[in-house]
Design a protein around this motif. Structure first.
Motif, PDB file in Angstrom:
ATOM      1  N   LEU A   1      38.341  37.970  52.517  1.00  0.00           N
ATOM      2  CA  LEU A   1      38.311  39.225  51.761  1.00  0.00           C
ATOM      3  C   LEU A   1      37.119  40.087  52.166  1.00  0.00           C
ATOM      4  N   ALA A   2      35.984  39.472  52.428  1.00  0.00           N
ATOM      5  CA  ALA A   2      34.802  40.227  52.854  1.00  0.00           C
ATOM      6  C   ALA A   2      35.026  40.891  54.206  1.00  0.00           C
ATOM      7  N   ARG A   3      35.734  40.215  55.107  1.00  0.00           N
ATOM      8  CA  ARG A   3      36.021  40.779  56.438  1.00  0.00           C
ATOM      9  C   ARG A   3      37.130  41.822  56.401  1.00  0.00           C
ATOM     10  N   ASN A   4      37.957  41.781  55.375  1.00  0.00           N
ATOM     11  CA  ASN A   4      39.138  42.659  55.295  1.00  0.00           C
ATOM     12  C   ASN A   4      39.148  43.426  53.973  1.00  0.00           C
ATOM     13  N   GLN A   5      38.045  44.086  53.688  1.00  0.00           N
ATOM     14  CA  GLN A   5      37.897  44.768  52.408  1.00  0.00           C
ATOM     15  C   GLN A   5      38.938  45.864  52.216  1.00  0.00           C
ATOM     16  N   GLY A   6      39.486  45.910  51.010  1.00  0.00           N
ATOM     17  CA  GLY A   6      40.434  46.958  50.643  1.00  0.00           C
ATOM     18  C   GLY A   6      41.846  46.729  51.128  1.00  0.00           C
ATOM     19  N   LEU A   7      42.162  45.516  51.605  1.00  0.00           N
ATOM     20  CA  LEU A   7      43.495  45.253  52.137  1.00  0.00           C
ATOM     21  C   LEU A   7      44.301  44.262  51.301  1.00  0.00           C
ATOM     22  N   SER A   8      43.706  43.657  50.304  1.00  0.00           N
ATOM     23  CA  SER A   8      44.395  42.703  49.434  1.00  0.00           C
ATOM     24  C   SER A   8      44.398  43.262  48.014  1.00  0.00           C
ATOM     25  N   PHE A   9      45.444  42.935  47.270  1.00  0.00           N
ATOM     26  CA  PHE A   9      45.630  43.541  45.959  1.00  0.00           C
ATOM     27  C   PHE A   9      46.161  42.533  44.951  1.00  0.00           C
ATOM     28  N   VAL A  10      45.935  42.822  43.670  1.00  0.00           N
ATOM     29  CA  VAL A  10      46.517  42.038  42.582  1.00  0.00           C
ATOM     30  C   VAL A  10      47.238  42.989  41.639  1.00  0.00           C
ATOM     31  N   ALA A  11      48.203  42.447  40.903  1.00  0.00           N
ATOM     32  CA  ALA A  11      48.877  43.180  39.826  1.00  0.00           C
ATOM     33  C   ALA A  11      48.511  42.480  38.525  1.00  0.00           C
ATOM     34  N   VAL A  12      48.160  43.267  37.532  1.00  0.00           N
ATOM     35  CA  VAL A  12      47.694  42.732  36.257  1.00  0.00           C
ATOM     36  C   VAL A  12      48.592  43.232  35.138  1.00  0.00           C
TER      37      VAL A  12
ATOM     38  N   SER B   1      48.529  42.866  30.909  1.00  0.00           N
ATOM     39  CA  SER B   1      47.799  42.397  29.727  1.00  0.00           C
ATOM     40  C   SER B   1      46.612  41.512  30.105  1.00  0.00           C
ATOM     41  N   ASN B   2      45.820  41.998  31.058  1.00  0.00           N
ATOM     42  CA  ASN B   2      44.609  41.305  31.525  1.00  0.00           C
ATOM     43  C   ASN B   2      44.886  39.964  32.207  1.00  0.00           C
ATOM     44  N   VAL B   3      46.109  39.730  32.647  1.00  0.00           N
ATOM     45  CA  VAL B   3      46.475  38.503  33.353  1.00  0.00           C
ATOM     46  C   VAL B   3      46.996  38.883  34.739  1.00  0.00           C
ATOM     47  N   ILE B   4      46.486  38.223  35.771  1.00  0.00           N
ATOM     48  CA  ILE B   4      46.994  38.465  37.121  1.00  0.00           C
ATOM     49  C   ILE B   4      48.396  37.882  37.210  1.00  0.00           C
ATOM     50  N   VAL B   5      49.380  38.718  37.557  1.00  0.00           N
ATOM     51  CA  VAL B   5      50.771  38.274  37.638  1.00  0.00           C
ATOM     52  C   VAL B   5      51.297  38.278  39.067  1.00  0.00           C
ATOM     53  N   ALA B   6      50.527  38.867  39.982  1.00  0.00           N
ATOM     54  CA  ALA B   6      50.947  38.906  41.386  1.00  0.00           C
ATOM     55  C   ALA B   6      49.726  39.188  42.247  1.00  0.00           C
ATOM     56  N   ALA B   7      49.805  38.740  43.504  1.00  0.00           N
ATOM     57  CA  ALA B   7      48.699  38.969  44.430  1.00  0.00           C
ATOM     58  C   ALA B   7      49.224  38.981  45.853  1.00  0.00           C
ATOM     59  N   VAL B   8      48.544  39.749  46.689  1.00  0.00           N
ATOM     60  CA  VAL B   8      48.856  39.774  48.109  1.00  0.00           C
ATOM     61  C   VAL B   8      47.544  39.692  48.877  1.00  0.00           C
TER      62      VAL B   8
ATOM     63  N   SER C   1      54.456  35.986  39.853  1.00  0.00           N
ATOM     64  CA  SER C   1      54.823  34.971  38.866  1.00  0.00           C
ATOM     65  C   SER C   1      56.310  35.107  38.525  1.00  0.00           C
ATOM     66  N   LEU C   2      56.918  33.988  38.190  1.00  0.00           N
ATOM     67  CA  LEU C   2      58.364  33.960  37.948  1.00  0.00           C
ATOM     68  C   LEU C   2      58.806  34.989  36.917  1.00  0.00           C
ATOM     69  N   GLY C   3      58.066  35.143  35.853  1.00  0.00           N
ATOM     70  CA  GLY C   3      58.448  36.083  34.802  1.00  0.00           C
ATOM     71  C   GLY C   3      58.310  37.544  35.182  1.00  0.00           C
ATOM     72  N   HIS C   4      57.688  37.814  36.323  1.00  0.00           N
ATOM     73  CA  HIS C   4      57.482  39.201  36.757  1.00  0.00           C
ATOM     74  C   HIS C   4      58.228  39.535  38.049  1.00  0.00           C
ATOM     75  N   GLN C   5      59.030  38.615  38.536  1.00  0.00           N
ATOM     76  CA  GLN C   5      59.791  38.884  39.751  1.00  0.00           C
ATOM     77  C   GLN C   5      60.954  39.830  39.463  1.00  0.00           C
ATOM     78  N   SER C   6      61.426  40.481  40.510  1.00  0.00           N
ATOM     79  CA  SER C   6      62.555  41.430  40.450  1.00  0.00           C
ATOM     80  C   SER C   6      62.240  42.656  39.593  1.00  0.00           C
ATOM     81  N   LYS C   7      60.963  43.012  39.527  1.00  0.00           N
ATOM     82  CA  LYS C   7      60.545  44.208  38.786  1.00  0.00           C
ATOM     83  C   LYS C   7      59.867  45.227  39.697  1.00  0.00           C
ATOM     84  N   GLY C   8      59.875  44.965  41.008  1.00  0.00           N
ATOM     85  CA  GLY C   8      59.275  45.883  41.963  1.00  0.00           C
ATOM     86  C   GLY C   8      57.799  45.661  42.217  1.00  0.00           C
ATOM     87  N   ILE C   9      57.221  44.651  41.591  1.00  0.00           N
ATOM     88  CA  ILE C   9      55.786  44.415  41.753  1.00  0.00           C
ATOM     89  C   ILE C   9      55.465  43.958  43.176  1.00  0.00           C
TER      90      ILE C   9
END
Length: 120
Positions: A16-27, A29-36, A53-61
């Motif tokens: 992450l330090a070598r590739n700053q600004g290229l990885s992301f998370v989706a939150v 209710s203050n819980v990370i539900v997806a990451a790349v 996360s399974l409960g957040h799939q097929s929602k475009g995240i």
């Protein structure tokens, strides 16, 4: 997604330090539900890991996260991005193909492991 010993906290922090600004998370209710996790060698982009996360799939995240990676890489002047998908992961293959990604059957990935640890 396959996690290996090379995906240790320390190695991910360094990536992450070598590739700053290229990885992301989706939150939600203050819980990370997806990451790349993505990066570049300065010439090509590499989407390393994507999970929703399974409960957040097929929602475009997942789509939004992948699009965020492609846009961020574009700001670095990187227009081609690669990713690896297990042969048996048909769901992931279909997901990426719907987004315009295409398989590269004319190339074969080779790996070399200089460690005694086969799980790196």
């Amino acid at each position: 997604m396959t996690l290996r010993d090379a995906d240790s906290k320390e190695n991910i922090e360094a990536y992450l330090a070598r590739n700053q600004g290229l990885s992301f998370v989706a939150v939600d209710s203050n819980v990370i539900v997806a990451a790349v996790l993505a990066g570049t060698d300065g010439r090509r982009g590499y989407l390393q890991h994507l999970t929703v996360s399974l409960g957040h799939q097929s929602k475009g995240i997942g789509r939004q996260l992948v699009e965020s990676v492609v846009c961020a890489l574009d700001r670095y002047g990187i227009s081609k991005t690669h990713l690896f998908v297990h042969h048996s992961n048909n769901n992931a293959q279909q997901f990426y193909q719907k987004m315009g990604w295409f398989p590269r059957d004319e190339v074969r990935m080779f790996s070399y492991n200089s460690s005694l640890n086969v799980e790196v």
